[in-house]
Design a protein around this motif. Structure first.
Motif, PDB file in Angstrom:
ATOM      1  N   GLU A   1     -10.070  53.899 -28.414  1.00  8.63           N
ATOM      2  CA  GLU A   1     -10.168  53.721 -26.920  1.00  8.63           C
ATOM      3  C   GLU A   1      -8.775  54.379 -26.317  1.00  8.63           C
ATOM      4  O   GLU A   1      -7.829  54.701 -26.052  1.00  8.63           O
ATOM      5  N   ASP A   2      -7.957  53.853 -28.153  1.00  5.90           N
ATOM      6  CA  ASP A   2      -5.946  54.170 -28.249  1.00  5.90           C
ATOM      7  C   ASP A   2      -5.989  55.719 -27.716  1.00  5.90           C
ATOM      8  O   ASP A   2      -5.336  56.323 -27.190  1.00  5.90           O
TER       9      ASP A   2
ATOM     10  N   SER B   1     -17.039  57.971 -27.916  1.00  5.62           N
ATOM     11  CA  SER B   1     -17.711  57.194 -29.752  1.00  5.62           C
ATOM     12  C   SER B   1     -18.975  57.549 -29.534  1.00  5.62           C
ATOM     13  O   SER B   1     -19.101  57.776 -30.715  1.00  5.62           O
TER      14      SER B   1
ATOM     15  N   THR C   1      -7.880  52.696 -32.881  1.00  2.98           N
ATOM     16  CA  THR C   1      -9.104  52.965 -32.257  1.00  2.98           C
ATOM     17  C   THR C   1      -9.143  53.690 -31.198  1.00  2.98           C
ATOM     18  O   THR C   1      -8.317  54.436 -30.613  1.00  2.98           O
TER      19      THR C   1
ATOM     20  N   GLY D   1     -15.723  58.461 -20.715  1.00  2.00           N
ATOM     21  CA  GLY D   1     -14.954  57.904 -21.583  1.00  2.00           C
ATOM     22  C   GLY D   1     -14.809  57.987 -22.794  1.00  2.00           C
ATOM     23  O   GLY D   1     -15.121  57.993 -23.557  1.00  2.00           O
ATOM     24  N   VAL D   2     -13.803  56.336 -23.040  1.00  2.00           N
ATOM     25  CA  VAL D   2     -14.364  56.005 -24.774  1.00  2.00           C
ATOM     26  C   VAL D   2     -15.909  55.648 -24.937  1.00  2.00           C
ATOM     27  O   VAL D   2     -16.175  55.989 -26.417  1.00  2.00           O
ATOM     28  N   LYS D   3     -16.542  54.532 -24.532  1.00  2.00           N
ATOM     29  CA  LYS D   3     -17.980  54.824 -25.327  1.00  2.00           C
ATOM     30  C   LYS D   3     -18.352  56.365 -24.763  1.00  2.00           C
ATOM     31  O   LYS D   3     -19.335  56.445 -26.473  1.00  2.00           O
TER      32      LYS D   3
ATOM     33  N   GLU E   1      -7.551  57.271 -24.282  1.00  2.00           N
ATOM     34  CA  GLU E   1      -5.772  56.656 -23.486  1.00  2.00           C
ATOM     35  C   GLU E   1      -4.396  57.241 -23.550  1.00  2.00           C
ATOM     36  O   GLU E   1      -3.476  57.482 -22.143  1.00  2.00           O
TER      37      GLU E   1
END
Length: 416
Positions: A170-171, A331, A168, A326-328, A174
């Motif tokens: 997120e992975d 993406s 993902t 961040g992730v959002k 991180e």
């Protein structure tokens, strides 16, 4: 998931366009098996590899294209150097190569990377085959005696076990934020090598995009900003690589252009805002992972411009990371890139790729800024999926299913 190992397995130096390097590597290895005076060279390759090498500059020469790459590989290539096998080619070897009979055959039944060099000399016939990955030699034979054969090389097998469908965004974010900086030595090497290449190209080679930007800045009609600086740094490296200067780029997923575009816009912005080198390294690592992830689905040789949609999407992610997103936001930036530039085709590796790279740099910044300004393309609009991961997979479908006929048309145009 061992992202550090994934980065190390997919990032490596390449001299010139990697398709040119693969062709030269195949013929260099084939000739090394027999020696003698060269009588004839036959090279079979898949259509994508033919397309990408058709108009490419040959490193260290003023020559272009797959026939010259094949001839120079046989005449003076050092196969032990892998994709840098044309390092040290002389003008005398260039003149000899021009005299050699070279036959190019497109293997219509091969879609993945495939190139086979067959060298006929006064001592016999040498054959070497590369499959799957640009430097993955899977077959070598001399006078009908098979010396080496494997269906899949070790490196290829390692890459195939990566569980991309379960990875993902997120992975990846991180990992970039938390990995020990000591594990990112390959990223440090990538930045250093590609920045050196940019310095060489800044003198004005290829399309001289950076020089053109400078000329209009001096006229007072173009200002200096983060996008201008990133385009200069990136396009100088692209112009150097694609015009055939004898300096390596650090490639990713088999492409120096992808490596340049996924690293240099991020480096330019990071250093421009005086971010620490540690955070620049982390941002480029994220960019690299997104590029690898994207190219897994669209393919290493894609009808779509992988430099922009792979490396550019990676750059957008890296820029967001440096902007504090961040992730959002990462993406959303990836979705913006897909919504903007999905229609950009790949018509082979040439100095024209610098123009695409310039557009990719601009779009990466715009995508990152929109994401950081809380703007997002709605899910399930057009090719945009329910997540950035789904969007990337949709791009893969467009590349493999939707644009297959277009790729054949481009190759047909080249062969006219």
């Amino acid at each position: 998931m061992d992202f550090t190992q994934l980065l190390k397995s997919e990032i490596s130096p390449a001299l010139g366009v990697t398709e040119v390097g693969a062709i030269a590597l195949a013929t260099a290895r084939a000739y090394s098996l027999v020696g003698g005076e060269i009588l004839h060279i036959e090279v079979q390759m898949n259509g994508g590899l033919y397309k990408n090498s058709f108009s490419c500059g040959i490193p260290g020469t003023k020559e272009l294209g797959c026939k010259m790459a094949a001839a120079l590989g046989a005449i003076g290539g050092k196969w032990e150097l892998g994709l840098e096998c044309l390092k040290g080619i002389t003008q005398e070897q260039v003149e000899k190569a021009k005299q050699l009979p070279v036959e190019i055959i497109i293997a219509q039944d091969k879609e993945a990377i495939y190139v086979q060099g067959e060298i006929t000399t006064t001592r016999g016939v040498g054959i070497a085959r590369i499959e799957g990955i640009h430097d993955n030699i899977t077959y070598a034979a001399k006078n009908d005696e098979i010396l080496f054969q494997t269906k899949k090389g070790m490196e290829m097998e390692k890459r195939e076990v990566v569980p991309f469908d379960s990875i993902t965004i997120e992975d990846m974010v991180e990992y970039a934020a938390s990995v020990s900086i000591q594990e990112l030595d390959i990223i440090e090497e990538m930045i250093e090598m590609n920045c050196k290449l940019s310095q060489v190209g800044a003198v004005g080679v290829g399309l001289a995009i950076s020089s053109t930007l400078d000329a209009f800045r001096e006229k007072g009609v173009l200002g200096i900003d983060m996008i201008y600086d990133a385009q200069r740094l990136t396009c100088s490296a692209m112009d150097a690589r694609l015009s055939g200067l004898p300096n390596p780029a650090m490639s990713i997923v088999g492409s120096g252009s992808h490596g340049i575009l996924c690293s240099l816009p991020v480096v330019s912005y990071g250093r421009g805002i005086k971010a620490s080198e540690e955070w620049v390294l982390r941002a480029v690592a994220l960019s690299g992972l997104v590029t690898i992830y994207s190219k897994h689905y669209t393919g290493r040789l894609s009808p779509l411009c992988g430099c922009v949609l792979g490396g550019g999407s990676g750059a957008a992610a890296g820029l967001v990371f440096l902007m504090g997103g961040g992730v959002k936001e990462v993406s959303n930036a990836i979705n913006h890139m897909a919504a903007n530039l999905t229609g950009m085709i790949c018509d082979g590796g040439s100095i024209g790729c610098s123009l695409k790279a310039s557009a990719g740099v601009y779009s990466a910044f715009l995508s990152a800024m929109l994401a950081m300004n809380h703007t997002a393309i709605p899910n399930n609009f057009g090719i945009i999926g329910s997540s950035a991961e789904d969007t990337v997979k949709n791009l893969g479908r467009i590349s493999a299913e939707g644009m297959f006929a277009m790729d054949r048309t481009i190759i047909d145009i080249m062969q006219r």
